[in-house]
Write a protein that holds these residues in place. Structure first.
Motif, short mmCIF file in Angstrom:
data_model
loop_
_atom_site.label_atom_id
_atom_site.label_comp_id
_atom_site.label_asym_id
_atom_site.label_seq_id
_atom_site.Cartn_x
_atom_site.Cartn_y
_atom_site.Cartn_z
N HIS A 57 80.35 40.58 11.72
CA HIS A 57 81.39 40.52 12.75
C HIS A 57 82.68 39.93 12.17
O HIS A 57 83.77 40.23 12.64
CB HIS A 57 80.95 39.67 13.96
N GLU A 60 84.62 42.67 10.86
CA GLU A 60 85.17 43.51 11.95
C GLU A 60 86.29 42.78 12.69
O GLU A 60 87.40 43.30 12.82
CB GLU A 60 84.04 43.88 12.92
N HIS A 87 80.57 41.29 21.04
CA HIS A 87 80.33 40.25 20.02
C HIS A 87 80.16 38.90 20.71
O HIS A 87 79.31 38.10 20.32
CB HIS A 87 81.51 40.16 19.04
N HIS A 129 75.76 48.77 20.80
CA HIS A 129 77.00 48.30 20.17
C HIS A 129 77.21 49.02 18.83
O HIS A 129 78.30 49.51 18.52
CB HIS A 129 76.90 46.78 19.96
N GLU A 133 80.14 51.74 17.38
CA GLU A 133 80.93 51.56 16.15
C GLU A 133 80.72 52.74 15.19
O GLU A 133 81.67 53.29 14.65
CB GLU A 133 80.58 50.22 15.49
FE LIG Z 1 80.61 44.92 15.99
#
Ligand SMILES: [Fe+2]
Ligand SMILES: [Fe+2]
Length: 186
Positions: A57, A60, A87, A129, A133
């Motif tokens: 994360h 990202e 997140h 999730h 992505e």
């Molecule tokens: Fe993510």
């Protein structure tokens, strides 16, 4: 160019999915009346905090998303706003998992219920999730970013790895593989 930044993130998704499979198996085990293995729970918490959150994360949220925002992708709504919100939900669930892991072994039935809820919450959250992505955000990213921007992003990803420490990435990949193997044998 070597690997694209999105390819690195996709590979990390595979590792995270392995661990999500472990969490699903543990939740099923709890349903079947099996007590949790406290050392597996502690590993899960460490993996989710370090690999999933800090390493993955981190790439990202600190680098990819701001770059997309700078290229004109809105930071609210779909897809960035939703992904950032997920997140945050993941972090909250991992915090609950950590509390359950700490209570592990004390034998309180309500602790098992909280543990089951946090595991199931993560199992419900992550595959979806990751799908958003892999199939929406990353194809879009590769349309938007130039080769030069991709290279700069790769350097930023390297910096994230360095900040976590050399060898840590590999340690967590091995941890995920070992956990998945252990769970198959349970
Ligand atoms: Fe993510
Ligand atoms: Fe991701």
């Amino acid at each position: 160019m070597e690997k694209k930044p999105t390819e690195i993130l996709e590979e990390e998704h595979h590792i995270i999915q392995l661990v999500v499979g472990v969490m699903a198996a543990l939740a099923e085990g709890l349903d079947a009346g099996k007590g949790p293995d406290c050392s597996i729970l502690r590993d899960l918490v460490e993996f989710m905090r370090m690999f999933a959150d800090k390493c993955h994360h981190g790439k990202e949220e600190s680098h990819l998303f701001p770059l997309l925002e700078a290229k004109g992708v809105p930071v609210t709504g779909c897809p960035l706003g939703i992904l950032i919100h997920e997140h945050q939900s993941g972090r909250k669930l991992v915090m609950e998992l950590a509390e359950a892991a700490e209570a592990c072994g004390k034998g309180a039935p309500e602790a098992n219920e909280r543990l089951r809820a946090s595991l199931q919450g993560l199992v419900n959250l992550y595959p979806n999730h990751i799908w958003k992505e892999d199939y929406l955000l990353f194809p879009m990213t590769n349309k938007i970013l130039s080769d030069e921007e991709q290279r700069e992003l790769l350097e930023k990803f390297e910096q994230v790895e360095e900040s976590i420490g050399k060898g840590e990435h590999h340690r967590f990949v091995t941890m995920a593989e070992v956990l998945a193997e252990q769970t198959q044998r349970l």
